[in-house]
Design a protein around this motif. Structure first.
Motif, PDB file in Angstrom:
ATOM      1  N   VAL A 162      -7.059   1.016   5.845  1.00 27.16           N
ATOM      2  CA  VAL A 162      -7.810   2.264   6.015  1.00 27.16           C
ATOM      3  C   VAL A 162      -7.242   3.065   7.186  1.00 27.16           C
ATOM      4  O   VAL A 162      -7.024   4.287   7.069  1.00 27.16           O
ATOM      5  N   LEU A 163      -6.965   2.414   8.292  1.00 26.13           N
ATOM      6  CA  LEU A 163      -6.413   3.110   9.468  1.00 26.13           C
ATOM      7  C   LEU A 163      -5.002   3.614   9.200  1.00 26.13           C
ATOM      8  O   LEU A 163      -4.618   4.694   9.680  1.00 26.13           O
ATOM      9  N   ASN A 164      -4.211   2.856   8.450  1.00 25.16           N
ATOM     10  CA  ASN A 164      -2.860   3.317   8.105  1.00 25.16           C
ATOM     11  C   ASN A 164      -2.912   4.566   7.226  1.00 25.16           C
ATOM     12  O   ASN A 164      -2.039   5.439   7.317  1.00 25.16           O
ATOM     13  N   ARG A 165      -3.930   4.654   6.404  1.00 24.57           N
ATOM     14  CA  ARG A 165      -4.082   5.855   5.581  1.00 24.57           C
ATOM     15  C   ARG A 165      -4.424   7.075   6.440  1.00 24.57           C
ATOM     16  O   ARG A 165      -3.978   8.185   6.138  1.00 24.57           O
ATOM     17  N   VAL A 166      -5.218   6.868   7.481  1.00 22.90           N
ATOM     18  CA  VAL A 166      -5.538   7.981   8.388  1.00 22.90           C
ATOM     19  C   VAL A 166      -4.264   8.509   9.034  1.00 22.90           C
ATOM     20  O   VAL A 166      -4.107   9.727   9.226  1.00 22.90           O
ATOM     21  N   ASP A 167      -3.338   7.635   9.356  1.00 25.14           N
ATOM     22  CA  ASP A 167      -2.074   8.039   9.997  1.00 25.14           C
ATOM     23  C   ASP A 167      -1.069   8.621   9.004  1.00 25.14           C
ATOM     24  O   ASP A 167      -0.148   9.337   9.394  1.00 25.14           O
ATOM     25  N   SER A 168      -1.218   8.317   7.744  1.00 27.24           N
ATOM     26  CA  SER A 168      -0.251   8.761   6.746  1.00 27.24           C
ATOM     27  C   SER A 168      -0.530  10.217   6.332  1.00 27.24           C
ATOM     28  O   SER A 168      -1.691  10.614   6.134  1.00 27.24           O
ATOM     29  N   PRO A 169       0.516  11.008   6.168  1.00 23.80           N
ATOM     30  CA  PRO A 169       0.331  12.399   5.703  1.00 23.80           C
ATOM     31  C   PRO A 169      -0.123  12.492   4.245  1.00 23.80           C
ATOM     32  O   PRO A 169      -0.528  13.563   3.775  1.00 23.80           O
ATOM     33  N   GLU A 170      -0.112  11.394   3.509  1.00 25.12           N
ATOM     34  CA  GLU A 170      -0.504  11.389   2.101  1.00 25.12           C
ATOM     35  C   GLU A 170      -2.027  11.298   1.918  1.00 25.12           C
ATOM     36  O   GLU A 170      -2.522  11.460   0.787  1.00 25.12           O
ATOM     37  N   PHE A 171      -2.754  11.034   3.048  1.00 24.94           N
ATOM     38  CA  PHE A 171      -4.192  10.808   2.949  1.00 24.94           C
ATOM     39  C   PHE A 171      -4.936  11.688   3.969  1.00 24.94           C
ATOM     40  O   PHE A 171      -4.322  12.287   4.856  1.00 24.94           O
ATOM     41  N   LEU A 196       0.489  -4.324   9.550  1.00 24.21           N
ATOM     42  CA  LEU A 196       0.914  -4.813   8.227  1.00 24.21           C
ATOM     43  C   LEU A 196       2.067  -3.993   7.655  1.00 24.21           C
ATOM     44  O   LEU A 196       2.089  -3.651   6.470  1.00 24.21           O
ATOM     45  N   ASN A 197       2.993  -3.669   8.539  1.00 20.93           N
ATOM     46  CA  ASN A 197       4.172  -2.914   8.122  1.00 20.93           C
ATOM     47  C   ASN A 197       3.779  -1.598   7.429  1.00 20.93           C
ATOM     48  O   ASN A 197       4.391  -1.177   6.453  1.00 20.93           O
ATOM     49  N   ASP A 198       2.705  -0.973   7.972  1.00 23.33           N
ATOM     50  CA  ASP A 198       2.219   0.330   7.486  1.00 23.33           C
ATOM     51  C   ASP A 198       1.782   0.298   6.023  1.00 23.33           C
ATOM     52  O   ASP A 198       1.938   1.273   5.266  1.00 23.33           O
ATOM     53  N   SER A 199       1.197  -0.816   5.633  1.00 19.59           N
ATOM     54  CA  SER A 199       0.684  -0.909   4.256  1.00 19.59           C
ATOM     55  C   SER A 199      -0.453   0.105   4.042  1.00 19.59           C
ATOM     56  O   SER A 199      -1.335   0.254   4.894  1.00 19.59           O
ATOM     57  N   ILE A 200      -0.452   0.767   2.920  1.00 17.32           N
ATOM     58  CA  ILE A 200      -1.492   1.761   2.626  1.00 17.32           C
ATOM     59  C   ILE A 200      -2.224   1.448   1.306  1.00 17.32           C
ATOM     60  O   ILE A 200      -3.103   2.225   0.880  1.00 17.32           O
ATOM     61  N   TYR A 201      -1.908   0.307   0.702  1.00 17.20           N
ATOM     62  CA  TYR A 201      -2.576  -0.102  -0.542  1.00 17.20           C
ATOM     63  C   TYR A 201      -2.910  -1.595  -0.471  1.00 17.20           C
ATOM     64  O   TYR A 201      -2.220  -2.380   0.181  1.00 17.20           O
ATOM     65  N   ILE A 205      -2.736 -11.936   1.237  1.00 21.72           N
ATOM     66  CA  ILE A 205      -3.729 -12.664   2.019  1.00 21.72           C
ATOM     67  C   ILE A 205      -4.912 -12.935   1.113  1.00 21.72           C
ATOM     68  O   ILE A 205      -5.601 -12.006   0.656  1.00 21.72           O
ATOM     69  N   GLY A 206      -5.145 -14.196   0.833  1.00 18.81           N
ATOM     70  CA  GLY A 206      -6.241 -14.554  -0.060  1.00 18.81           C
ATOM     71  C   GLY A 206      -6.011 -14.000  -1.459  1.00 18.81           C
ATOM     72  O   GLY A 206      -4.945 -14.226  -2.061  1.00 18.81           O
ATOM     73  N   ASN A 207      -6.980 -13.252  -1.963  1.00 17.86           N
ATOM     74  CA  ASN A 207      -6.876 -12.698  -3.320  1.00 17.86           C
ATOM     75  C   ASN A 207      -6.270 -11.294  -3.330  1.00 17.86           C
ATOM     76  O   ASN A 207      -6.119 -10.723  -4.418  1.00 17.86           O
ATOM     77  N   HIS A 208      -5.937 -10.764  -2.167  1.00 17.92           N
ATOM     78  CA  HIS A 208      -5.433  -9.394  -2.081  1.00 17.92           C
ATOM     79  C   HIS A 208      -3.935  -9.345  -1.808  1.00 17.92           C
ATOM     80  O   HIS A 208      -3.395 -10.134  -1.016  1.00 17.92           O
ATOM     81  N   VAL A 209      -3.285  -8.387  -2.481  1.00 16.34           N
ATOM     82  CA  VAL A 209      -1.885  -8.093  -2.244  1.00 16.34           C
ATOM     83  C   VAL A 209      -1.842  -6.781  -1.479  1.00 16.34           C
ATOM     84  O   VAL A 209      -2.473  -5.795  -1.886  1.00 16.34           O
ATOM     85  N   PHE A 210      -1.092  -6.743  -0.386  1.00 12.03           N
ATOM     86  CA  PHE A 210      -0.983  -5.539   0.442  1.00 12.03           C
ATOM     87  C   PHE A 210       0.421  -4.943   0.254  1.00 12.03           C
ATOM     88  O   PHE A 210       1.414  -5.648   0.292  1.00 12.03           O
ATOM     89  N   ALA A 211       0.432  -3.630  -0.007  1.00  8.28           N
ATOM     90  CA  ALA A 211       1.683  -2.971  -0.382  1.00  8.28           C
ATOM     91  C   ALA A 211       1.762  -1.612   0.298  1.00  8.28           C
ATOM     92  O   ALA A 211       0.808  -1.109   0.886  1.00  8.28           O
ATOM     93  N   LYS A 212       2.954  -0.986   0.161  1.00 10.28           N
ATOM     94  CA  LYS A 212       3.144   0.360   0.713  1.00 10.28           C
ATOM     95  C   LYS A 212       4.007   1.200  -0.230  1.00 10.28           C
ATOM     96  O   LYS A 212       4.594   0.675  -1.177  1.00 10.28           O
TER      97      LYS A 212
END
Length: 229
Positions: A139-148, A196-201, A222-229
């Motif tokens: 969520v915080l990485n999305r705030v920093d990203s110009p796409e969100f 998380l290496n600027d993951s946004i998904y 991590i657990g049941n979630h996959v984190f991607a960018k």
């Protein structure tokens, strides 16, 4: 009578010459020994020892002066003059390191923090504490990203197409109170220790229906979630 007087004169002459000879020898002896310059006989004896004094006296003659040699004294004086002073270095003191307290990278209100924690609770319910921190980081990485959007509230309530970006907002689960673990996960994510290496998904590959999301670069699972960018 004349013979008696002549004898007396002869005896007197002999005595006179004898006295003059003794006197000259004494003067010569005094003149010769006046060149010896020492503090005392005991000093010479201590410096050279009785054997050296005896040898020096035996070698003495009328053609040379007696000049004492003091090697021990010279050695002492030489050692004193060659001593070099060693500079004393002052002890160096090191200042203690002052730890700078960690400050949140993002400052948010309590109302917004509560909304944030409720989203994390709904999205990562049943996941580990690490998994909850990772969701908050996205969520915080999305705030920093110009796409969100530029705020946490706007990112959480973003609408993509005809639905909300986060399913808990769509189905109403975000209205449930946050757990203490979710609140702590938000607090830790705000310090931005690991981005998380600027993951946004993030998504659960077991239930994800959007095939596009699976094409994103995977950063971590991590657990049941996959984190991607």
């Amino acid at each position: 009578m004349k013979n008696t007087n002549l004898k007396k004169v002869a005896v007197a002459c002999v005595a006179t010459f004898a006295f003059i000879g003794i006197h000259n020898s004494t003067v010569e002896a005094i003149t010769q020994y006046e060149v010896v310059k020492v503090d005392s006989l005991s000093e010479i004896g201590q410096a050279y020892g009785p054997n050296e004094m005896k040898q020096e006296n035996n070698d003495y003659n009328d053609e040379k002066e007696f000049i004492p040699y003091k090697p021990k004294v010279l050695a002492i004086e030489s050692s004193e003059t060659n001593v070099e002073e060693t500079p004393i270095s002052e002890p160096q003191t090191t200042e203690p390191e002052i730890e700078t307290p960690e400050t949140p990278a993002v400052s948010i209100s309590n109302k917004e923090k509560d909304l944030f924690a409720r989203l994390v609770e709904a999205e990562a319910k049943g996941e580990s504490y690490e998994g909850k921190v990772a969701v908050a980081t996205v969520v915080l990485n999305r705030v920093d990203s110009p796409e969100f959007p530029n705020t946490i509230t706007e990112v959480i309530n973003e609408v993509v197409g005809k639905a909300y970006a986060f399913s808990p907002v769509q189905n109403g689960e975000i209205n449930n109170p946050a757990s203490d673990e979710a609140i702590r996960a938000v607090e830790e994510a705000l310090t931005r220790q690991d981005r998380l290496n600027d993951s946004i998904y993030f998504y659960n590959p077991e239930i994800a229906t959007d095939k596009w999301i699976t094409t994103r670069e995977v950063v971590k699972t991590i657990g049941n979630h996959v984190f991607a960018k």
